[in-house]
Enzyme design. Sequence first.
Site, short mmCIF file in Angstrom:
data_model
loop_
_atom_site.label_atom_id
_atom_site.label_comp_id
_atom_site.label_asym_id
_atom_site.label_seq_id
_atom_site.Cartn_x
_atom_site.Cartn_y
_atom_site.Cartn_z
N GLU A 152 0.85 -1.12 -0.01
CA GLU A 152 -0.01 -0.09 -0.03
C GLU A 152 0.75 1.31 -0.11
O GLU A 152 0.55 2.28 -1.00
CB GLU A 152 -0.92 0.21 1.19
CG GLU A 152 -1.73 1.27 1.19
CD GLU A 152 -2.86 1.17 2.55
OE1 GLU A 152 -3.10 0.29 3.01
OE2 GLU A 152 -2.82 2.40 2.90
N THR A 167 -3.49 2.85 5.72
CA THR A 167 -5.02 2.46 6.15
C THR A 167 -4.80 1.88 7.57
O THR A 167 -5.93 1.59 8.14
CB THR A 167 -5.75 2.02 5.05
OG1 THR A 167 -5.34 0.77 4.64
CG2 THR A 167 -5.96 3.10 3.79
N SER A 169 -0.84 -6.43 7.78
CA SER A 169 -0.43 -5.32 8.65
C SER A 169 -1.54 -5.15 9.61
O SER A 169 -1.20 -5.04 10.80
CB SER A 169 -0.45 -3.97 7.67
OG SER A 169 -0.27 -2.73 8.59
N ASN A 170 -2.70 -5.06 9.17
CA ASN A 170 -3.73 -4.77 10.39
C ASN A 170 -4.07 -6.02 11.18
O ASN A 170 -4.23 -5.69 12.25
CB ASN A 170 -5.20 -4.48 9.48
CG ASN A 170 -6.01 -5.75 9.15
OD1 ASN A 170 -6.77 -6.26 9.54
ND2 ASN A 170 -5.51 -6.19 7.81
C1 2E6 Z 1 -6.04 -3.40 1.41
C2 2E6 Z 1 -5.63 -2.40 2.27
C3 2E6 Z 1 -5.69 -2.45 3.57
O1 2E6 Z 1 -1.57 -6.02 5.11
P1 2E6 Z 1 -2.77 -5.12 5.35
O2 2E6 Z 1 -3.41 -5.12 6.30
O3 2E6 Z 1 -2.58 -3.87 4.44
O4 2E6 Z 1 -3.77 -5.88 4.08
P2 2E6 Z 1 -4.96 -7.15 4.34
O5 2E6 Z 1 -5.12 -7.77 2.92
O6 2E6 Z 1 -4.61 -8.26 5.44
O7 2E6 Z 1 -6.09 -6.58 4.75
C4 2E6 Z 1 -7.19 -5.86 4.11
C5 2E6 Z 1 -6.47 -4.63 3.24
C6 2E6 Z 1 -6.52 -4.48 2.01
N1 2E6 Z 1 -6.20 -3.47 4.24
FE1 F3S Z 2 -10.05 -1.15 2.79
FE2 F3S Z 2 -9.58 -0.58 5.26
FE3 F3S Z 2 -10.27 -3.15 4.33
S1 F3S Z 2 -8.40 0.26 3.63
S2 F3S Z 2 -9.44 -3.28 2.25
S3 F3S Z 2 -11.64 -1.16 4.28
S4 F3S Z 2 -8.94 -2.81 6.09
#
Ligand code: 2E6
Ligand code: F3S
Length: 323
Positions: free
Chosen positions: A134, A172, A231-232
């Site tokens: 990201e 994010t 990350s989250n």
């Molecule tokens: C896209 C943007 C934010 O590593 P991260 O937490 O960013 O990504 P995912 O795929 O584990 O979580 C959803 C996501 C997608 N979060």
């Molecule tokens: Fe979007 Fe947040 Fe999910 S940036 S992909 S709603 S973790």
Amino acid sequence: MEPESRTPRRVLVAKPRGYCAGVDRAVVAVEKALEQYGAPIYVRKQIVHNTHVVKTLEARGAVFVEETDEVPEGEIVVFSAHGVSPAVHGEAEERGLRTIDATCPLVTKVHNEAKRFANQDYDILLIGHEGHEEVEGTSGEAPDHIQLVDGLDSVGQVRVKDPAKLVWLSQTTLSVDETTETVARLKERFPSLIDPPSDDICYATQNRQVAVKEIAALAQLVIVVGSDNSSNSKRLVEVAKENGADAAHLVDNASFIEDEWLEGVTTVGLTSGASVPEELVDEVLAHLAARGFGEVEQVESVQESMRFALPHELRKDLRAPVR
Ligand code: 2E6
Ligand code: F3S
């Protein structure tokens, strides 16, 4: 003292947890592309950072690649939920690829903020984790204006052109509390630093952190289901540890749970990252029930109702010749 086998043992399950609206949209986009156009459908990077999701889509005909130059000319490629830089869009166009952009709309919002501030000649401090997709995509919108701030320790290294024209933006999926600290430290150095027009840490990240705090205060052990590049999900482990849990572990699935983590524990907290399908949480609950943790209570902190429309490309026929 009662023997351990008779001690009441319970699981507190955080809500909200698991899939956010952006992940749901991205996974459904790949599924729909497979249905509409048939396999193979190429996907640049993991569509979301979850091993199980990637394996399941692979079994249905999705082909995951690292870069667009691995996709045969003329084929369909889906961009992952984490977003891509304009350079990647350019490469795909040059190769005549048909693209479906599954970037989460809340990531696109941050890209748009970055473009707007860069056009006004601001220096942009992007708080985020080095190497995360990201961050690479957002930085690519205005590489000459954006510098990464990865953690408190990097605040001292920030160099700016004009401290009066300085804004911070963020990835994010950061820890809300840690980001607040980083911003405070940045403002000590740059008092005129301005805030983003709205929160960049998305609703799903924030809500899952609020929810895990609630169960962490009541549990000795918190289990977070999620992959180790998510990350989250990783932030949920940190938040749990900082908010009352004696221990917190990230597991990709139930088979990673070690029996010794459960020794002496009466309350287990359970949650999952935004890229995690609920069936993996169900498997963890079954695993815990088999070890005496049969009582399950949902602890709801925030109600969620966010939904996003599918990528617009899925509403037109990508088989039509490119003009
Ligand atoms: C896209 C943007 C934010 O590593 P991260 O937490 O960013 O990504 P995912 O795929 O584990 O979580 C959803 C996501 C997608 N979060
Ligand atoms: Fe979007 Fe947040 Fe999910 S940036 S992909 S709603 S973790």
